[in-house]
Design a protein around this motif. Structure first.
Motif, short mmCIF file in Angstrom:
data_model
loop_
_atom_site.label_atom_id
_atom_site.label_comp_id
_atom_site.label_asym_id
_atom_site.label_seq_id
_atom_site.Cartn_x
_atom_site.Cartn_y
_atom_site.Cartn_z
N ALA A 55 -45.97 11.48 -15.47
CA ALA A 55 -46.25 10.89 -14.15
C ALA A 55 -45.83 11.83 -13.04
N GLU A 56 -44.71 12.50 -13.23
CA GLU A 56 -44.27 13.45 -12.21
C GLU A 56 -45.28 14.58 -12.07
N ALA A 57 -45.80 15.06 -13.19
CA ALA A 57 -46.75 16.16 -13.16
C ALA A 57 -48.11 15.75 -12.61
N SER A 58 -48.53 14.52 -12.94
CA SER A 58 -49.89 14.09 -12.57
C SER A 58 -49.94 13.25 -11.30
N GLY A 59 -48.82 12.63 -10.94
CA GLY A 59 -48.81 11.72 -9.80
C GLY A 59 -49.36 10.34 -10.15
N ASP A 60 -49.68 10.10 -11.41
CA ASP A 60 -50.24 8.83 -11.87
C ASP A 60 -49.19 8.10 -12.70
N CYS A 61 -48.76 6.95 -12.23
CA CYS A 61 -47.68 6.21 -12.89
C CYS A 61 -48.18 5.08 -13.78
N ARG A 62 -49.47 4.93 -13.97
CA ARG A 62 -49.99 3.80 -14.76
C ARG A 62 -49.44 3.78 -16.18
N ILE A 65 -45.76 2.79 -16.17
CA ILE A 65 -45.57 1.35 -15.98
C ILE A 65 -45.80 0.62 -17.30
N SER A 66 -46.85 0.99 -18.02
CA SER A 66 -47.15 0.37 -19.30
C SER A 66 -46.03 0.60 -20.31
N GLU A 67 -45.54 1.81 -20.39
CA GLU A 67 -44.45 2.12 -21.33
C GLU A 67 -43.15 1.43 -20.92
N THR A 68 -42.90 1.32 -19.62
CA THR A 68 -41.71 0.61 -19.16
C THR A 68 -41.79 -0.86 -19.53
N ALA A 69 -42.97 -1.44 -19.41
CA ALA A 69 -43.16 -2.84 -19.83
C ALA A 69 -42.84 -2.99 -21.32
N ASP A 70 -43.28 -2.03 -22.14
CA ASP A 70 -42.97 -2.07 -23.57
C ASP A 70 -41.46 -1.99 -23.81
N LEU A 71 -40.79 -1.12 -23.07
CA LEU A 71 -39.34 -0.98 -23.22
C LEU A 71 -38.63 -2.27 -22.82
N TRP A 72 -39.01 -2.83 -21.69
CA TRP A 72 -38.40 -4.08 -21.25
C TRP A 72 -38.64 -5.18 -22.29
#
Length: 111
Positions: A55-62, A65-72
């Protein structure tokens, strides 16, 4: 607690109690035990780290967000397995309000 967290907590608890590993992913995790749940939390944590770098490299956080939802989600399964839920985490975060992050971290250090 946020409505989404309330709903998810209720679903996770029902699936933990149902103990039907053939019909529920959550029940299958509980059936396989804490070590399997922790393995999933670890996998998801690694995926969040990699997605954040992307996300830092691409500027796209989608994807992040999906992976964070999986972690949560898997963290909530872990808490459920141990008899806790998101309320306990939210209460701990609320307790830390008006406390310097540096002071809070220092208070956790053991001698």
């Amino acid at each position: 607690m946020n409505d989404t967290l309330k709903q998810l907590t209720a679903i996770l608890e029902a699936r933990r109690r149902a103990d039907n590993p053939e019909q529920s992913y959550v029940a299958s995790l509980h059936h396989r035990g804490l070590n399997k749940i922790l393995e999933k939390v670890g996998e998801e944590c690694t995926e969040v780290i990699l997605a954040a770098k992307d996300a830092e490299a691409s500027g796209d956080c989608r994807h992040l967000i999906s992976e964070t939802a999986d972690l949560w989600f898997h963290s909530l399964v872990m808490l459920s397995h141990l008899g806790e839920n998101a309320d306990a985490v939210l209460a701990e975060l609320a307790r830390r309000f008006n406390t310097s992050g540096l002071a809070e971290k220092a208070s956790r250090k053991t001698s």
